[in-house]
Every structure is written in structure tokens, then in C-alpha cells.
Design an enzyme around this catalytic site. Sequence first.
Site, PDB file in Angstrom:
ATOM      1  N   GLU A   1       0.815  -1.212   0.000  1.00  0.00           N
ATOM      2  CA  GLU A   1       0.000   0.000   0.000  1.00  0.00           C
ATOM      3  C   GLU A   1       0.845   1.257   0.000  1.00  0.00           C
ATOM      4  O   GLU A   1       1.938   1.272   0.549  1.00  0.00           O
ATOM      5  CB  GLU A   1      -0.819   0.072   1.294  1.00  0.00           C
TER       6      GLU A   1
ATOM      7  N   CYS B   1       3.139   8.487   1.457  1.00  0.00           N
ATOM      8  CA  CYS B   1       3.542   7.540   2.498  1.00  0.00           C
ATOM      9  C   CYS B   1       3.754   6.197   1.794  1.00  0.00           C
ATOM     10  O   CYS B   1       2.817   5.660   1.206  1.00  0.00           O
ATOM     11  CB  CYS B   1       2.446   7.446   3.547  1.00  0.00           C
TER      12      CYS B   1
ATOM     13  N   CYS C   1       5.578  -7.421   7.365  1.00  0.00           N
ATOM     14  CA  CYS C   1       6.600  -6.941   8.297  1.00  0.00           C
ATOM     15  C   CYS C   1       6.899  -8.039   9.305  1.00  0.00           C
ATOM     16  O   CYS C   1       5.986  -8.744   9.749  1.00  0.00           O
ATOM     17  CB  CYS C   1       6.132  -5.680   9.015  1.00  0.00           C
TER      18      CYS C   1
ATOM     19  N   CYS D   1       4.444  -5.979  15.738  1.00  0.00           N
ATOM     20  CA  CYS D   1       3.814  -5.061  16.703  1.00  0.00           C
ATOM     21  C   CYS D   1       2.322  -5.435  16.779  1.00  0.00           C
ATOM     22  O   CYS D   1       1.659  -5.568  15.748  1.00  0.00           O
ATOM     23  CB  CYS D   1       4.002  -3.620  16.257  1.00  0.00           C
TER      24      CYS D   1
ATOM     25  N   CYS E   1      -0.634  -3.430  14.948  1.00  0.00           N
ATOM     26  CA  CYS E   1      -0.409  -2.999  13.561  1.00  0.00           C
ATOM     27  C   CYS E   1      -0.934  -4.033  12.571  1.00  0.00           C
ATOM     28  O   CYS E   1      -0.595  -5.218  12.661  1.00  0.00           O
ATOM     29  CB  CYS E   1       1.080  -2.772  13.357  1.00  0.00           C
TER      30      CYS E   1
ATOM     31  N   CYS F   1      -1.864   1.918   8.395  1.00  0.00           N
ATOM     32  CA  CYS F   1      -0.834   1.065   7.833  1.00  0.00           C
ATOM     33  C   CYS F   1      -1.308  -0.386   7.670  1.00  0.00           C
ATOM     34  O   CYS F   1      -1.671  -1.036   8.638  1.00  0.00           O
ATOM     35  CB  CYS F   1       0.341   1.156   8.800  1.00  0.00           C
TER      36      CYS F   1
HETATM   37  N1  SAH Z   1       7.812   0.046  10.555  1.00  0.00           N
HETATM   38  C1  SAH Z   1       7.978   1.429  10.768  1.00  0.00           C
HETATM   39  C2  SAH Z   1       7.234   2.297   9.775  1.00  0.00           C
HETATM   40  C3  SAH Z   1       5.823   1.893   9.373  1.00  0.00           C
HETATM   41  S1  SAH Z   1       4.532   2.009  10.560  1.00  0.00           S
HETATM   42  C4  SAH Z   1       7.617   1.801  12.164  1.00  0.00           C
HETATM   43  O1  SAH Z   1       7.015   0.996  12.836  1.00  0.00           O
HETATM   44  O2  SAH Z   1       7.987   2.888  12.581  1.00  0.00           O
HETATM   45  C5  SAH Z   1       4.196   3.764  10.687  1.00  0.00           C
HETATM   46  C6  SAH Z   1       3.662   4.186  12.048  1.00  0.00           C
HETATM   47  O3  SAH Z   1       2.298   3.767  12.229  1.00  0.00           O
HETATM   48  C7  SAH Z   1       4.444   3.598  13.203  1.00  0.00           C
HETATM   49  O4  SAH Z   1       4.694   4.583  14.180  1.00  0.00           O
HETATM   50  C8  SAH Z   1       3.494   2.553  13.717  1.00  0.00           C
HETATM   51  O5  SAH Z   1       3.772   2.205  15.038  1.00  0.00           O
HETATM   52  C9  SAH Z   1       2.164   3.223  13.519  1.00  0.00           C
HETATM   53  N2  SAH Z   1       1.016   2.332  13.547  1.00  0.00           N
HETATM   54  C10 SAH Z   1       0.937   1.053  13.129  1.00  0.00           C
HETATM   55  N3  SAH Z   1      -0.295   0.551  13.345  1.00  0.00           N
HETATM   56  C11 SAH Z   1      -1.025   1.543  13.906  1.00  0.00           C
HETATM   57  C12 SAH Z   1      -2.380   1.635  14.362  1.00  0.00           C
HETATM   58  N4  SAH Z   1      -3.212   0.609  14.263  1.00  0.00           N
HETATM   59  N5  SAH Z   1      -2.785   2.815  14.893  1.00  0.00           N
HETATM   60  C13 SAH Z   1      -1.935   3.874  14.984  1.00  0.00           C
HETATM   61  N6  SAH Z   1      -0.654   3.839  14.567  1.00  0.00           N
HETATM   62  C14 SAH Z   1      -0.199   2.686  14.041  1.00  0.00           C
HETATM   63 FE1  SF4 Z   2       6.233  -3.401  11.285  1.00  0.00          FE
HETATM   64 FE2  SF4 Z   2       3.873  -2.346  11.836  1.00  0.00          FE
HETATM   65 FE3  SF4 Z   2       5.688  -2.640  13.771  1.00  0.00          FE
HETATM   66 FE4  SF4 Z   2       6.081  -0.801  11.860  1.00  0.00          FE
HETATM   67  S1  SF4 Z   2       4.432  -0.824  13.367  1.00  0.00           S
HETATM   68  S2  SF4 Z   2       7.568  -2.275  12.656  1.00  0.00           S
HETATM   69  S3  SF4 Z   2       5.158  -1.846  10.086  1.00  0.00           S
HETATM   70  S4  SF4 Z   2       4.701  -4.307  12.619  1.00  0.00           S
END
Ligand code: SAH
Ligand code: SF4
Length: 347
Positions: A90, A104, A111, A115, A118, A333
Site C-alpha cells: 500500500e 507515504c 513486516c 507489533c 499494527c 498502515c
Molecule cells: N515500521 C515502521 C514504519 C511503518 S509504521 C515503524 O514501525 O515505525 C508507521 C507508524 O504507524 C508507526 O509509528 C506505527 O507504530 C504506527 N502504527 C501502526 N499501526 C497503527 C495503528 N493501528 N494505529 C496507529 N498507529 C499505528
Molecule cells: Fe512493522 Fe507495523 Fe511494527 Fe512498523 S508498526 S515495525 S510496520 S509491525
Amino acid sequence: MINLYELTQDALTELLVSWGEPKFRAGQVWDWLYNRQVASFAEMTNLPKTLRTRLEAETRLGVLETAAEQSSRDGTVKRLYRLPDGQLIESVLMLYDDDRRTACISTQAGCAMGCVFCATGQMGFARNLTVAEIFEQALQYARLLTAEGDRLSNVVLMGMGEPFHNYDASLEAIRRLMSELGIGARHITVSTVGLVPQIRRFADEGLQVKLAISLHAATDGERGALLPVNKRWSVAELLDACRYYVEKSGRRITFEWALIHKENDTPQQAHALGALLKGLMCHVNLIPLNPTAAYAHGPSAGERIEAFVAVLAEYGVSATVRVRRGIDIDAGCGQLKASVLHPGAGE
Ligand code: SAH
Ligand code: SF4
């Protein structure tokens, strides 16, 4: 088929010369690719018809095939692309009132960081994207904007995937954004979950590119429960690397914090965060959680957000609540892919 966006200018020249074309044709094609950003060979009007036909037959203008697109009332455009091997990624275009046009983009299909909140993390890891696949996501939006007499101004590596887990390709794609699309280093942001050795390496690159760290919790217990990566590098180790970056670059660092109702929006977490960041040249971006299918929590309520910001202010730590773009589409994301694959799940 040769993807022209995978060639350096030298390689493009070599290809065209091997076809019996004069060298200057490579410069013309390069101009169509990167300055005018055309979407078809037919638009390359200063090339002879025979050359256009051969290019059409043997090369392609990128590999991203749009599998789904959503536009939001606020102008946000979100696209799901299918890659040649079937992987889905995406990217999002956000329009801001101050004329910023921000793409973006993703750096991996899926990934590996897991997390818990996410959508991308919930899918697991498929593969790294190539330099061309990362770059082309920004190019696609640049093309769209250029056609409207507008221009892509900013790029954030905050889509699917962990940029520092695909370090070399992400850095090379950043270099190409600067050299070929003319996007200034200060208008590019890379976001990492906190891979400590790569943060130090990034600091040593000497680039003016901005760095954002996904912190989300200020104590090891809480952060480890949200971000498995914290079991490899503790909050203290992460902050050491952040301080190294600020010293080396002379630049402010950004911390991302998804506000999860009654999880990490407590006064305890706010005080721990304030104490952790006090005195560091930084800014905190607070993002109310985007709910996802596999994580049963919601965004913080307004008064809890205000209280959180007020505590940070006591420590002299600046924080803003990020305006959510594309609120009426799956703009989080990994969420468009999740909704295409599992319609009706999640929100
Ligand atoms: N992997 C990298 C970049 C992609 S995620 C990282 O984790 O920094 C971009 C941002 O979106 C990150 O700060 C991530 O923690 C946040 N993010 C992911 N899922 C989310 C959600 N469900 N609600 C709010 N922020 C989220
Ligand atoms: Fe990966 Fe999502 Fe964690 Fe970013 S926030 S490192 S995209 S799992």
C-alpha cells in the site's frame, strides 16, 4: 521485460546505444521518466515512432499494478498495488492545507516486527521490496500530481514494513527520491520501530533526512508487550541510539506514540515518557490508535489525550496530536490490504 525504473542513466544509455540509437536519446527518455513523469510511451513525443514502438514492446514504465484505490473526502488517495509476484503493498497520498503533498510509502511486503496493534505486523513478513519498487510508489503520486500541475513535496517511509529491516534498499530509494524527483532531504522522513544498530548507521550517513522512532511506551514492560522488538533492544538502549543521532545530525528526532485507550495513555506512562525525553531535542507525535482486526483496543478518549499532553508539557517535551488523514477510508498502515483480503473484518 525491462523495467526502465530499474536502470541507472548509464545502463539506459547502454541499452539504447545497443539498439543503434544515438546517445542523446537516453537523456530524452530519462527526462520523460523522471522530470515529466509520463505514464505511457505515446507521450514521449520527441522520440521517433520506431523507438517508441520498440520501448513499448521490450520495456515497461514500472511494475506497480493498481489492485484497489480509495479516495477520501479530505483528498487522501490510498492505493493497493500488486507486484509482479502477486504480493500486495500500500501507499497513501496526503494533501495538506499548507500545500504539502506527502506520499507515504512501503518498504516491505508485510513486516517481521510483529507489533501487536499494527495491521501489517499481524500479516507477518513476505519479502523486502526492491529499490525500484520503493521508489516507484512515490513516482506514481508524483506523476498524478504533475499531471494536475502540482508537485509531490514530501515522502515518508511509514507504509508497510520496517525500513531499517530493509536498510540498503530503503536508503538507496531515499537517495533516488532526492536526486531524481528533486525531493529535499528535509522533506523525507524515515520511521523505524527502533533497530538500534541501524539508527546509529543512519546517523553516520550524514543525511539531513528526518528520523521518526515508533516508541509507543516508555517502560520496558509496557513496550515489550506492544513491540516485540523491545525484547532485543531495551528502551534505554534505544534512547542511547536516539541521543547519538541527535548529536551526530544536529537534528530534532520525532517519537511516534499511538494512543491506546487505558493502555499507554495513563498518567504513569506520560510521566515516564516525560522523564525519558526531558532535555532531548525531540517532538512527540500522538496518533489515536486505528483499530485493527486482531487487537481488541480502541483510541484514547479526548480528555485522556489532553491530560497526556499536559504531563509532557511539565517536562518541557513538545507534543502534538496528529491530524488523522483519510479517516473515512482504511488509511492505517496495512489496513487497505487487510480490508481487501478480509472484507467486513476489523473496524
Ligand atoms: N515500521 C515502521 C514504519 C511503518 S509504521 C515503524 O514501525 O515505525 C508507521 C507508524 O504507524 C508507526 O509509528 C506505527 O507504530 C504506527 N502504527 C501502526 N499501526 C497503527 C495503528 N493501528 N494505529 C496507529 N498507529 C499505528
Ligand atoms: Fe512493522 Fe507495523 Fe511494527 Fe512498523 S508498526 S515495525 S510496520 S509491525
